[in-house]
Structures are given as structure tokens and as C-alpha cells.
Write a protein that holds these residues in place. Sequence first.
Motif, PDB file in Angstrom:
ATOM      1  N   GLN A  30       0.505  -1.156  -0.291  1.00 62.57           N
ATOM      2  CA  GLN A  30       0.258   0.033   0.219  1.00 62.57           C
ATOM      3  C   GLN A  30       1.015   1.082   0.093  1.00 62.57           C
ATOM      4  O   GLN A  30       0.897   2.370  -0.821  1.00 62.57           O
ATOM      5  N   SER A  31       1.204   1.530   0.704  1.00 61.62           N
ATOM      6  CA  SER A  31       3.453   2.340   0.384  1.00 61.62           C
ATOM      7  C   SER A  31       4.470   1.512   1.528  1.00 61.62           C
ATOM      8  O   SER A  31       4.162   1.183   2.453  1.00 61.62           O
ATOM      9  N   HIS A  46      -5.100   8.414  12.899  1.00 63.46           N
ATOM     10  CA  HIS A  46      -5.583   7.624  11.650  1.00 63.46           C
ATOM     11  C   HIS A  46      -5.218   5.735  11.373  1.00 63.46           C
ATOM     12  O   HIS A  46      -4.840   5.504  13.072  1.00 63.46           O
ATOM     13  N   SER A  47      -5.631   5.021  10.553  1.00 65.15           N
ATOM     14  CA  SER A  47      -5.324   3.338  10.937  1.00 65.15           C
ATOM     15  C   SER A  47      -4.738   3.400   9.427  1.00 65.15           C
ATOM     16  O   SER A  47      -5.176   3.982   8.147  1.00 65.15           O
ATOM     17  N   HIS A  48      -4.563   2.163   9.191  1.00 64.09           N
ATOM     18  CA  HIS A  48      -3.894   0.995   7.944  1.00 64.09           C
ATOM     19  C   HIS A  48      -4.543   0.288   7.639  1.00 64.09           C
ATOM     20  O   HIS A  48      -5.402  -0.955   7.909  1.00 64.09           O
ATOM     21  N   GLU A  49      -5.344   0.204   6.070  1.00 66.79           N
ATOM     22  CA  GLU A  49      -5.503  -1.151   5.723  1.00 66.79           C
ATOM     23  C   GLU A  49      -5.113  -2.608   5.883  1.00 66.79           C
ATOM     24  O   GLU A  49      -5.392  -3.941   6.204  1.00 66.79           O
ATOM     25  N   GLU A  52       1.429  -2.681   9.254  1.00 66.36           N
ATOM     26  CA  GLU A  52       2.250  -1.706   8.904  1.00 66.36           C
ATOM     27  C   GLU A  52       3.619  -1.791   9.592  1.00 66.36           C
ATOM     28  O   GLU A  52       4.106  -2.538  11.090  1.00 66.36           O
ATOM     29  N   THR A 103       3.842  -0.755   3.835  1.00 66.57           N
ATOM     30  CA  THR A 103       2.479  -1.217   5.016  1.00 66.57           C
ATOM     31  C   THR A 103       1.750  -2.497   3.794  1.00 66.57           C
ATOM     32  O   THR A 103       1.889  -2.017   2.646  1.00 66.57           O
TER      33      THR A 103
END
Length: 296
Positions: A30-31, A46-49, A52, A103
Motif C-alpha cells: 500500500q505504501s 489514523h489507521s491502515h488497511e 504497518e 504497509t
Amino acid sequence: MPRDKPKPQPRISLRERQISGGETGWSALQSITASEGFLAERVDWHSHEGVEVLMFLRGAAEYEFRGGRRLVLTGDHILIVPPGLRHRAARDVRSPTVHSSITIDLDGAARSGCPFTRAELDWLRTRLWGTRPEVRAMTPLLRRRARVLHRMIHQHPQHAPAPDEAAVLRLQIAGILIEAAKAGEGLSSGREAGLVTAAIAHLELHFDKPLQMDAVAETIGCSRSRFYAAFRRETGMSPNDWLLRLRVDKALALLAGDATPSVREIAHATGFSSHAYFCQVIRKYTGRSPGEHRTG
């Protein structure tokens, strides 16, 4: 009517580069980021799908998670953040900070560009996908790979990378994921988490007294080495660092209060061995002397 100008986004790093997964040819990524001169207080909730993997190469910053848990991440350590867990960078503890992050959607990692077999992905999931954030010490190989990745991200071409450049980047990321997973083997059990909770309660109760960590380990019923390893995994800090941070916070509260104890009295009341050491630590952690805190 003229359209409102978009508000500028707050800068979170003096030098930052981000690469999307599409640029690597592995769609599950994702990044990938590399940051220098991190400004922790500017990173909001914030959060990540995906999972991380945050790799700190230098400096230290405090992270806060939904539910109130806080961890300090220091150089040569990684932080694994589960998918969907809201978090933020609360403050810099020591700067300048240099870090990189990956991520990745491990559920969809088998999509195009994946360098792992399904069995290997299952192995990664069992070691990288938990329900709580975890701090792990970097192995020497992981440290080298993280530094190389940091450099590669900043050197990544602005245009679409050549096939060989994308392949090298994917393999570097795959190697980091493997090493991050191996760093998590033998993580603390529920009993060790309980030991750390008991140790923190003991430190909070006796922070104003001289404390020896060997005695604290004996009090909670484990060896010194096991105590230090479990404490680092649960908090991101050594017991000594955690106690020093606690004493600093207590001292700053007294310096900012309406009461009028002297600086020497505050140093004694918060467990510092001497007035000179107290002044040295307060300046190191805050950039200001105790007197400057008192005068605002």
C-alpha cells in the motif's frame, strides 16, 4: 464564485519520500515511506488497511494507540501495527528521527508481483499479524536491509521505474518482511505481559526512591534478562528509560504547579540522585532548564 483553495497539509517530515505499491509492481504493497527529521506531533489519528512495519533507524518518538496504550520507538527497533488499529505519533522523545515504513495487505499479498508462495505468506501472517502493536529489536541483517531500503526509497526515480529497479525494490522489501517476522519469534507470553504490568505498578509506586532493576525483577519473580526483554517488547523502552521518563513527567508537573517547592526539593521528591543530574536530565529531555519551565 471562486473556489476555496485547499488547505495545505501539515508537513510531517523535513525530508520525506513515499512510493505507492503500484510503482513496485506488487499490488498488495500500500505504501513505502522514508522520513528524516520526523515531526511527530503533526501526525494525527489514523489507521491502515494493511499491516504497518515501522523501522526506526535513529532518534525516538512516542506512539499512542486506541485504548490509551503508549509505546516509545527508538533507533534500531521496529513497530508492528495491526490493520485497522487507530494510532498517532504523540511526540518526539529524541530527535532527529529517521525511519522507514512498509504497509502491506497480507490478505491480498498473493496478488501480482508477490515474491512468496502461499505457504510462505501463511508463515508471515502468523508472525506479523497480531491484535496488539509490538516493538521488536532489529537483527543486524534487518538493520542493514532497513538502511538500504531507506536509501533506495529516496533514490527511487520519479518516473515509472525500469523492470529491474522495481524487481530489486520488491526483493528488498520481501527480505525485510522475512527478517521482521523472524525478529518476532519467541515473543512474550501472557505471563510475561503480566510481569511487565506488575513491574510498572511497582515503579509508579516507588519512583521517588532509589531503585535497582535487579531488585525489581526479583520482586516480580523473574530473572533480570527476562524482565528486560519482556519490558522492551511491551513498552518499547528499557525499565531504566521508562523510570527516567516517569520521573521527568512527575517533575514537570511539579514545576508547572502552583505550589512553590524549590528545584532541589522537586529533584529529591521525584527520585533524582542529585540536583545537578536532575537539571541535566530535564534539559536533555525538554531542551529547557528546570528554572525555564518554572517561569514559563
